[in-house]
Design a protein around this motif. Structure first.
Motif, short mmCIF file in Angstrom:
data_model
loop_
_atom_site.label_atom_id
_atom_site.label_comp_id
_atom_site.label_asym_id
_atom_site.label_seq_id
_atom_site.Cartn_x
_atom_site.Cartn_y
_atom_site.Cartn_z
N ARG A 134 31.79 47.32 33.57
CA ARG A 134 32.42 46.77 34.77
C ARG A 134 33.75 46.09 34.42
N ARG A 138 37.48 47.28 35.66
CA ARG A 138 38.38 46.36 36.38
C ARG A 138 39.76 46.36 35.74
N ASP A 155 36.28 46.50 44.69
CA ASP A 155 35.71 45.38 43.97
C ASP A 155 34.30 45.07 44.46
N MET A 158 31.56 47.07 42.72
CA MET A 158 31.33 46.82 41.30
C MET A 158 29.89 46.40 41.01
N VAL A 164 29.92 52.29 39.13
CA VAL A 164 30.78 51.93 37.99
C VAL A 164 30.78 53.06 36.96
#
Length: 203
Positions: A134, A138, A155, A158, A164
């Motif tokens: 994760r 990001r 987001d 996630m 993911v």
């Protein structure tokens, strides 16, 4: 076993994961007709990875000779655009995984298939493994956002470990055959471990 569905298939040299985005250029008559029907009836079509053959088929025999993997993903059309040269551009989003139980080729060369929808893949790997994935995703998405701002929805997703995994599979240098194996997996724990090792090598 789920109730079978009949889906038109789009065999491609790529793997579409659930939640993924796939832009397509449409110029063959069989696929233009497929897109029209999909839009008119608000129905998805299926994307499958080609095992043998080509995306563009000149004849029905060429289409019949095209071999593809049995697990694919439904694709929903989310945007369309007609270019000045008459080429149809569509943006699609991956929906649910499916398994082909039988397929046939129509006279226009379009592949139709009976499919069964598959349940969402699961991840039971300890949180620490998913957390590494994760965090890495990001970072990648922050770099991408410098060119084009991402969606706030990204987001929020996630927390979905499978989401993911799929987004990393799309972005990392992984062969299509290996992506296909991940698409067909019911459990993604081993994939989490493999991706963690790849990330460790990058860092």
């Amino acid at each position: 076993m789920t109730t079978p569905l009949i889906l038109p298939l789009f065999p491609l040299h790529t793997v579409l994961f659930p939640g993924g985005y796939l832009p397509l250029r449409i110029f063959e008559t069989r696929y233009i007709d497929m897109v029209r029907l999909s839009l008119r009836e608000s129905r998805p079509f299926g994307v499958v990875l080609i095992k043998q053959g080509e995306e563009v088929c000149a004849t029905e025999l060429d289409a019949a000779a095209t071999a593809f993997y049995p697990v694919g993903t439904t694709a929903k059309i989310i945007d369309t655009d007609l270019s000045p040269d008459g080429m149809l551009h569509i943006d699609t989003q991956g929906g649910q995984r499916f398994r082909v139980t039988r397929s046939w080729v129509e006279r226009d060369g379009l592949v139709q298939a009976e499919v069964h929808l598959l349940p969402d893949a699961t991840v039971l790997e300890p949180t620490v493994g998913v957390d590494r994935l994760r965090d890495f995703l990001r970072r990648i998405m922050r770099d991408e956002a410098s060119d084009s701002p991402g969606s706030p929805e990204d987001d929020q997703r996630m927390d979905d470990a499978a989401w993911v995994v799929y987004r990393l599979m799309e972005r990392m240098p992984i062969k299509f055959e290996d992506r296909q194996r991940v698409l067909g997996a019911e459990r993604l724990d081993l994939t989490v471990r493999h991706l963690s090792l790849m990330i460790a090598a990058f860092e």
